[in-house]
Design an enzyme around this catalytic site. Structure first.
Site, PDB file in Angstrom:
ATOM      1  N   GLU A 107       0.732  -1.237   0.004  1.00  0.00           N
ATOM      2  CA  GLU A 107       0.099   0.122  -0.021  1.00  0.00           C
ATOM      3  C   GLU A 107       0.946   1.345   0.125  1.00  0.00           C
ATOM      4  O   GLU A 107       0.540   2.212   0.777  1.00  0.00           O
ATOM      5  CB  GLU A 107      -1.121   0.020   1.128  1.00  0.00           C
ATOM      6  CG  GLU A 107      -1.947  -1.146   1.106  1.00  0.00           C
ATOM      7  CD  GLU A 107      -2.915  -1.556   2.259  1.00  0.00           C
ATOM      8  OE1 GLU A 107      -2.667  -0.538   3.123  1.00  0.00           O
ATOM      9  OE2 GLU A 107      -3.550  -2.624   2.293  1.00  0.00           O
ATOM     10  N   GLU A 222      -5.536 -10.585  -2.018  1.00  0.00           N
ATOM     11  CA  GLU A 222      -6.331 -10.725  -0.813  1.00  0.00           C
ATOM     12  C   GLU A 222      -7.863 -10.771  -1.075  1.00  0.00           C
ATOM     13  O   GLU A 222      -8.546  -9.622  -0.983  1.00  0.00           O
ATOM     14  CB  GLU A 222      -6.080  -9.253  -0.225  1.00  0.00           C
ATOM     15  CG  GLU A 222      -4.615  -9.167   0.238  1.00  0.00           C
ATOM     16  CD  GLU A 222      -4.474  -8.055   1.290  1.00  0.00           C
ATOM     17  OE1 GLU A 222      -5.362  -7.392   1.662  1.00  0.00           O
ATOM     18  OE2 GLU A 222      -3.331  -7.588   1.446  1.00  0.00           O
TER      19      GLU A 222
HETATM   20  O1  9MR Z   1      -7.253  -8.872   7.786  1.00  0.00           O
HETATM   21  C1  9MR Z   1      -6.154  -8.219   8.501  1.00  0.00           C
HETATM   22  C2  9MR Z   1      -6.719  -8.217   9.836  1.00  0.00           C
HETATM   23  O2  9MR Z   1      -6.834  -9.150  10.487  1.00  0.00           O
HETATM   24  C3  9MR Z   1      -5.516  -7.421  10.640  1.00  0.00           C
HETATM   25  O3  9MR Z   1      -6.192  -6.940  11.991  1.00  0.00           O
HETATM   26  C4  9MR Z   1      -5.220  -6.238   9.877  1.00  0.00           C
HETATM   27  C5  9MR Z   1      -4.007  -5.397  10.776  1.00  0.00           C
HETATM   28  O4  9MR Z   1      -2.709  -6.219  10.630  1.00  0.00           O
HETATM   29  O5  9MR Z   1      -4.955  -6.472   8.788  1.00  0.00           O
HETATM   30  C6  9MR Z   1      -5.736  -6.874   7.888  1.00  0.00           C
HETATM   31  O6  9MR Z   1      -5.379  -7.413   6.704  1.00  0.00           O
HETATM   32  C7  9MR Z   1      -5.149  -6.141   5.769  1.00  0.00           C
HETATM   33  C8  9MR Z   1      -3.885  -6.646   4.961  1.00  0.00           C
HETATM   34  O7  9MR Z   1      -2.629  -6.849   5.675  1.00  0.00           O
HETATM   35  C9  9MR Z   1      -3.326  -5.439   3.931  1.00  0.00           C
HETATM   36  N1  9MR Z   1      -4.661  -4.868   2.949  1.00  0.00           N
HETATM   37  C10 9MR Z   1      -5.872  -4.623   3.761  1.00  0.00           C
HETATM   38  C11 9MR Z   1      -6.217  -5.772   4.951  1.00  0.00           C
HETATM   39  C12 9MR Z   1      -7.542  -5.689   5.516  1.00  0.00           C
HETATM   40  O8  9MR Z   1      -7.411  -4.610   6.398  1.00  0.00           O
END
Ligand code: 9MR
Length: 316
Positions: A107, A222
């Site tokens: 990101e 994702e």
């Molecule tokens: O799905 C993930 C969630 O369980 C975590 O709490 C969060 C913070 O670490 O991250 C979420 O995953 C994200 C991913 O790492 C990057 N793209 C967006 C995802 C959803 O927020």
């Protein structure tokens, strides 16, 4: 996609690749800046994946969220050398034989931050400016020379202008990295799809071709679908069919590309989806290949038939 309970057999049967959605992030390994990393959870995941014959994607070395406490204040090159470079080197190095591909930088693009380069103003940007991305890839390549290294980002597949701007940001960044000889192998497209947006296969197809033109692979990293805010009075079955159709539209174009290297969903079951926690209206969202009771949804069948019908031989 790693966990136990009712999901364990699904991880085994349904997936050839696993991705820890949480455990490899900097803030999960290092609670507060200066602490030594705790690799207990990640070592366990690596060992389980090896035992079960699964390949592991690494997610993620550099991300502006889920940081160690205190890291949001890092702002100088000295900070990078002291904290960030050792983090990238030690995680990538520790798992150099276990992780076949890494989301090195996650990101990096954020047009709303108003930079001419369309890049996100994060602590990493504060430390090195735009060069933090190339530095991170070089460090990862040194530590894990066999791993395939990805830039990972989202909201680059719908036709809306704000997504076009994000596509421009991604392409400009990739162009700069490739011109500078940075060791990058692919672009990871998160694909948090949303039934409220407008998909135009020509717009998305053009972007995929541009990525192909860079000689990069493309991974869908994702995948899930937000549909609840758009659900109206539809039945749950109908909502699941719509989610599957959203996946079909986007994946049909991606699967047509010889550059597509893999597809990963963000979780398997709606019961465990991060989307359910986004807002009160999302608590019944139907956006993954298995429902709350771990039964397959139309999305699972859609993915299976899309994979079965693709004629492309994919590289990884
Ligand atoms: O799905 C993930 C969630 O369980 C975590 O709490 C969060 C913070 O670490 O991250 C979420 O995953 C994200 C991913 O790492 C990057 N793209 C967006 C995802 C959803 O927020």
């Amino acid at each position: 996609m790693v966990g136990g309970g009712p999901l364990a057999p699904l991880y085994d049967e349904e997936c050839s690749v696993w991705v820890p959605a949480w455990e490899m992030k900097w803030g999960a390994l290092v609670h507060a800046l200066g602490d030594s990393p705790n690799y207990e959870a990640t070592d366990a995941i690596v060992a389980t994946a090896a035992r079960r014959g699964k390949r592991l994607r690494g997610h993620t070395l550099i991300w502006h969220e889920h940081l160690p406490a205190g890291a949001e204040r890092l702002s100088t090159r000295a900070d990078w050398e002291r904290f960030v470079a050792p983090h990238v080197g030690s995680v990538a190095g520790r798992y150099r034989d276990a992780i076949f591909e890494w989301d090195v930088v996650n990101e990096a693009i954020e047009p709303n931050d108003n930079g001419a380069d369309l890049m996100r103003r994060s602590p990493f940007y504060a430390m090195l400016g735009p060069d933090y991305v190339s530095e991170a890839f070089r460090l990862a390549a040194q530590a894990a020379p066999a791993a395939r290294l990805y830039l990972n980002d989202d909201h680059v597949y719908y036709a809306e202008d704000w997504q076009e701007l994000r596509r421009t940001g991604v392409l400009r960044l990739l162009e700069r990295l490739i011109a500078a000889g940075v060791p990058i192998h692919g672009f990871g497209m998160q694909c948090h799809l949303d039934t409220r947006r407008r998909f135009d296969e020509r717009v998305f197809g053009r972007f995929v071709k541009q990525l192909e033109g860079f000689g990069l692979t493309l991974a869908i990293t994702e995948l899930d679908v937000t549909e609840a805010p758009d659900a109206g009075n539809r039945s749950v079955d109908e909502r699941r069919r719509r989610a599957a159709e959203e996946v079909r539209k986007v994946l049909a174009v991606a699967l047509d590309s010889p550059a597509l290297a893999g597809v990963v969903t963000w979780g398997l079951s709606d019961a465990d989806s991060w989307l359910r926690h986004r807002s009160p209206e999302m608590v019944t969202n139907q956006g993954l290949p298995f429902d709350d009771t771990y039964r397959p949804t139309p999305m699972r069948d859609m993915l299976a038939s899309l994979f079965a019908s693709t004629r492309t031989r994919h590289p990884t």
